[in-house]
Every structure is written in structure tokens, then in C-alpha cells.
Enzyme design. Structure first.
Site: not given
Ligand code: RIB
Length: 292
Positions: A13, A39-41, A214, A238, A242, A266, A272
Site C-alpha cells: 500500500d 492487499g485484501k487477501g 449501521n 483501510t 478485511d 464487528n 482495527s
Molecule cells: O481492503 C483494504 C485493502 O484494499 C488495502 O490494503 C489495499 O491493498 C486494497 O487492496
């Protein structure tokens, strides 16, 4: 200990903070620039590992400096990386993030994440088959999501699809998924021929729609249930989604009820957002339990 396989993206990121988000054709002056793993994964793998799960990441990085940093970060967070192989002559995925006006805007360049193909994932079939739950998102090719949904259905492995970022999803994937966790925007694209209420009723105990502050909405077979979120002072949202998905998967694999799993998720997601970076504020299990 819950065994979780995460199939998805690993990126770096590149984060700029600014008081103002630039409009089209506009230049603004930012305040800071930082690189952090994302990265989401990868975010979901790290979040699940911090919550105490035994996590195997199935993904790809480039053969570059970012790729090495991403791998080191997995190791520091006790994520298994036997199936995170560098792609030769290709860059690592990057996410270009602007943090401004209390929210983020993100452009993702998938690069090496495009190589998380069905054939590549097949190499990790043993790890997938021994998982309590499999987590997947949409920063990898759509055909890989279809393939994983088929093998999870075939071997009866619980399969959680986080359909982010938004795109249309094959009907077979929706049918094969055990849990689906879109936000409202993603849900509108996935279920474009029905209202949200109709989609929730069609997929009881499966569809969990995250509605920001919500809460999280699902249909329990008799009525719609909304599990509220926790109010906190957000520094950086951000990676909150995830963290939610990872914590939801961990709680489900631990045998918690649906409502309790959402509550746990939640709480983890709310913690986070209190620190900078997608992974910066991801809590440990103890931190979540103390708050619950
Ligand atoms: O969900 C957040 C992520 O989405 C960030 O870390 C970024 O890498 C994007 O993929």
C-alpha cells in the site's frame, strides 16, 4: 486452533495523507507518504493469524523489493507462506491510497496477483482440503474464485466470499458459497435484479451485508437481524472490512453462532480503525475479548 486458508491478493500500500482529495484534473499538496503491507487477501490472512488462527496464505508476489517486504511481513505475523511464490519478471501488486477528509480512495494495480490462477491454486489443494474455512476476495482473477468455489463445494469446506472490490459474480459462486459478505454497493452489483431485502431472504444465514456504522444485516430464516457496530475514534478505516472478514471466519471456525461471530468481527473491525495502515490496528484475540 482454527485452520484457515486465504486465497487472494498481497500488495504494497502506497499511502498519501492529505487534507483534501484531488478532483479530476486537480493537484493538491499532500502531508505524508508511507508504504505499508496490504492487499485484501494478505490483510485477511494477517488479521486471522493475529486472532490466533493457523493461517495458510495462497497468493503471489513479484520478484522485487516489495515482494520481499510482503513475505517478511507474513513471517512476522506467523502466516504460512509455502504457497506465496514470487512471479518472475513481474512487479508485486500495489494499492495507491489517498487518505483525506476522513476516508480513503484506492486504486489497485493487481500485477503479480493476476497470477493467482486456478492452476496455481490447485497446487495448494491439500492445504485447502484440510482447512476449517476458506476465505477469498476479488483482487484475483474471477475464474479462480469460480474454481475455489467448486472445490470447496466438492469437498464440503466452508467457503467465505468477500466480494470486494465490486464486480459481477457468477451465480454458481453465490450458490456454492457458505457465507458472502458484501457492503451495500457490492451487494447492489451482485444482486442487481433484486432488492436487498429480496436477496437477504433468498440467502438466509449466507448473506451478511456490511452497512458501515449501521452494522451488519442478515436474514436468520424468520427476520432480518442487524448486529450493531461499536463507536470508536477512527484514524484510518483501510482494512476494516478485511479485519471483519477474518474475524468472522475465525469465530465461525471456532463454532460461535452467526450472531456472536458477527459481534466478534464487528469488535475486531472497530479496533482495527484506531491505528494507521490496513494492518496497523488489527487486534490480537485477547484485545478483542477484553473489549467484548
Ligand atoms: O481492503 C483494504 C485493502 O484494499 C488495502 O490494503 C489495499 O491493498 C486494497 O487492496
Amino acid at each position: 486452533m482454527a485452520k484457515i486458508s486465504v486465497i487472494g491478493s498481497s500488495s504494497m500500500d502506497l499511502v498519501v495523507t492529505s487534507t483534501k482529495r484531488p478532483g479530476a484534473g486537480e493537484t493538491v499538496l499532500g502531508e505524508s507518504f508511507t508504504t505499508v503491507p496490504g492487499g485484501k487477501g494478505a490483510n485477511q490472512a494477517v488479521a486471522a493469524a493475529r486472532l490466533g488462527a493457523d493461517v495458510t496464505m495462497i497468493g503471489r508476489v513479484g520478484d522485487d523489493h516489495f515482494g520481499q517486504q510482503i513475505l517478511r511481513n507474513f513471517e512476522e505475523n506467523h502466516v504460512r507462506i509455502g504457497y506465496v511464490k514470487p512471479v518472475t519478471h513481474m512487479e508485486s501488486g500495489t494499492a495507491h491510497i489517498v487518505l483525506a477528509e476522513g476516508d480513503n480512495s484506492i486504486v489497485v494495480v493487481k500485477a503479480a496477483n493476476n497470477e493467482v490462477t486456478p492452476a496455481y491454486v490447485e497446487e495448494a489443494l491439500d492445504a485447502i482440503r484440510s482447512s476449517d474455512i476458506v476465505l477469498i476476495q476479488q483482487e484475483i482473477p474471477a475464474e479462480t474464485v469460480v474454481y475455489v468455489s467448486e472445490i470447496c463445494a466438492k469437498y464440503q469446506i466452508p467457503f467465505l466470499l468477500n466480494p470486494a472490490p465490486a464486480r459481477e459474480v457468477e451465480k454458481s459462486v453465490i450458490e456454492n458459497a457458505t457465507y458472502i459478505t458484501p457492503n451495500e454497493h457490492e451487494a447492489a452489483i451482485m444482486f442487481k435484479n433484486m432488492s436487498l431485502q429480496e436477496a437477504l431472504r433468498k440467502y438466509p444465514h449466507k448473506l451478511f451485508v456490511t452497512e458501515g456504522s449501521n452494522g451488519v444485516r442478515f436474514f436468520d430464516g424468520e427476520q432480518e437481524v442487524v448486529v450493531p457496530t461499536y463507536k470508536v475514534e477512527a484514524v484510518d478505516t483501510t482494512g476494516a472490512g478485511d479485519t471483519f472478514n477474518a474475524a468472522f471466519a475465525v469465530a465461525l471456525a471456532d463454532g460461535k453462532s452467526l450472531a456472536d461471530s458477527v459481534k466478534f468481527a464487528n469488535r475486531a473491525a472497530s479496533l482495527s480503525v484506531t491505528k494507521f495502515g490496513a494492518q496497523g490496528g488489527m487486534p490480537t484475540r485477547r484485545e478483542v475479548e477484553e473489549q467484548l
